[in-house]
Enzyme design. Structure first.
Site, mmCIF file in Angstrom:
data_model
loop_
_atom_site.group_PDB
_atom_site.id
_atom_site.type_symbol
_atom_site.label_atom_id
_atom_site.label_comp_id
_atom_site.label_asym_id
_atom_site.label_seq_id
_atom_site.Cartn_x
_atom_site.Cartn_y
_atom_site.Cartn_z
ATOM 1 N N CYS A 113 18.250 12.766 -34.988
ATOM 2 C CA CYS A 113 18.875 13.891 -34.276
ATOM 3 C C CYS A 113 19.410 14.959 -35.227
ATOM 4 O O CYS A 113 19.774 16.051 -34.781
ATOM 5 C CB CYS A 113 19.995 13.392 -33.373
ATOM 6 S SG CYS A 113 19.406 12.326 -32.027
ATOM 7 N N HIS A 253 25.713 19.064 -32.119
ATOM 8 C CA HIS A 253 24.634 18.264 -31.551
ATOM 9 C C HIS A 253 24.999 17.941 -30.107
ATOM 10 O O HIS A 253 26.116 17.508 -29.815
ATOM 11 C CB HIS A 253 24.460 16.987 -32.376
ATOM 12 C CG HIS A 253 23.476 16.022 -31.793
ATOM 13 N ND1 HIS A 253 22.272 16.419 -31.261
ATOM 14 C CD2 HIS A 253 23.516 14.666 -31.650
ATOM 15 C CE1 HIS A 253 21.611 15.360 -30.826
ATOM 16 N NE2 HIS A 253 22.351 14.294 -31.041
ATOM 17 N N ASN A 283 20.504 14.801 -24.382
ATOM 18 C CA ASN A 283 20.320 14.758 -25.830
ATOM 19 C C ASN A 283 18.827 14.867 -26.122
ATOM 20 O O ASN A 283 18.073 13.926 -25.888
ATOM 21 C CB ASN A 283 20.893 13.452 -26.380
ATOM 22 C CG ASN A 283 20.777 13.333 -27.891
ATOM 23 O OD1 ASN A 283 20.102 14.127 -28.538
ATOM 24 N ND2 ASN A 283 21.421 12.329 -28.456
#
Length: 326
Positions: A113, A253, A283
């Site tokens: 990520c 994030h 996400n």
């Protein structure tokens, strides 16, 4: 001083919208359970015949159009992804072909990520070193392809998407001001797909055990993020000679609103300064911060002269930040 300046951005999203009620087979009152714990209301999933490169190409073409340039002007393509189309060749080479970037060198980068921030830092380094003038950076992932849809602790969190940014060497005060990337290999077991490479090749047995799907130790990752990100903010600000209150916006994030709330409190930064769109996309891994960046840049929230801190964290463990002046 040569700086990497942003001349275009774009997004590539699947058409299929998946609401929280999709997970009712797994969770009672799924919408309330998921949204109250994460802030996520819906996400996008690719169709069976769509791949990561399809979304990446879509984002790249949008960014090229936004910048008003042709693919032949790109010198460097970095695709950040942990769900490439295949283990080889690089997904970036597929993107290169589809956008006509015949003059570019192209490669993939995997920091899970954190891949978008790591890819931006890498492209920025090429530009500042004089090895590229115009770089295309893409964060793209299709986690719906690797999720265990029997694991309620992970499968509702993720969505698919891609985001692209075009950097060009320029002079002046705007552009990337400061970068910061770090990794801690001691935490690699916390986020993994156990059977996916040479350590434990995919077999009928590993598929039956769902070891070819995504695993995350959620509580430990939460603790890591709520400790690493506040330190990241302070470190980047110190290196740039500013204080956190001088930041106009922060793009974290897009993983979990609870993490963002914790970071806000620890750094004494108003929540209103954190730009968030995870409620719509979940996400999206490598695409996460890029999708938020593109959305808030295009809708005029981010204005000329403002300072924006973009932050990513993920498997590895890896984390990093980019301080950008517009």
């Amino acid at each position: 001083m040569i700086r990497s300046q942003i001349i275009g951005s774009g997004a590539g999203l699947p058409e299929r919208v998946v609401g929280n009620d999709f997970f009712s087979y797994l969770i009672d009152d799924a919408d309330e359970w998921i949204s109250s714990r994460t802030g996520i209301r819906e996400r996008r999933f690719v169709s069976p015949n769509e791949s990561t490169s399809d979304l990446a190409v879509r984002a790249a073409k949008a960014a090229l159009a936004d910048a008003g340039i042709d693919g032949s002007e790109i010198d460097c393509i970095v695709v950040g992804t942990s769900t490439p189309d295949m283990i080889l060749p690089a997904t970036a080479c597929m993107v290169q072909k589809e956008i006509g970037a015949q003059n570019a060198f192209a490669f993939d980068l995997n920091s899970v990520c954190g891949s978008f921030v790591f890819s931006m830092d890498t492209a920025d380094s090429f530009i500042r070193a004089g090895k590229a003038r115009t770089a295309l950076v893409i964060g793209a992932d299709t986690y719906s392809k690797i999720l265990n849809f029997e694991d309620k602790t992970t499968c509702p969190l993720f969505g698919d998407g891609a985001a692209a940014v075009i950097l060009r060497a320029g002079e002046g005060e705007t552009g990337i001001q400061q970068t910061f990337i770090r990794s801690d290999g001691n935490g690699w077991p916390l986020i993994q797909v156990p059977s996916s490479g040479s350590r434990k090749p995919v077999t009928a047995e590993t598929i039956a055990a769902k070891e070819n799907t995504f695993y995350m130790a959620g509580k430990q990752v939460y603790v890591f993020a709520t400790e690493a990100i506040p330190e990241l903010i302070q470190t980047v600000c110190d290196q740039a000679g500013i204080t956190p209150d001088q930041l106009d916006w922060l793009i974290p994030h897009q993983a979990n609103l609870r993490i963002i709330d914790s970071v806000s409190k620890k750094n004494h930064i108003p929540k209103e300064k954190f730009l968030v769109n995870l409620q719509k996309y979940g996400n999206t891994a490598a695409a996460s911060v890029g999708l938020a960046f593109d959305e808030f840049r295009r809708n005029g929230t981010i204005k000329p002269g403002q300072l924006v801190l973009v932050m990513g964290f993920g498997g590895g463990l890896s984390w990093g930040g980019l301080l950008i002046r517009f």
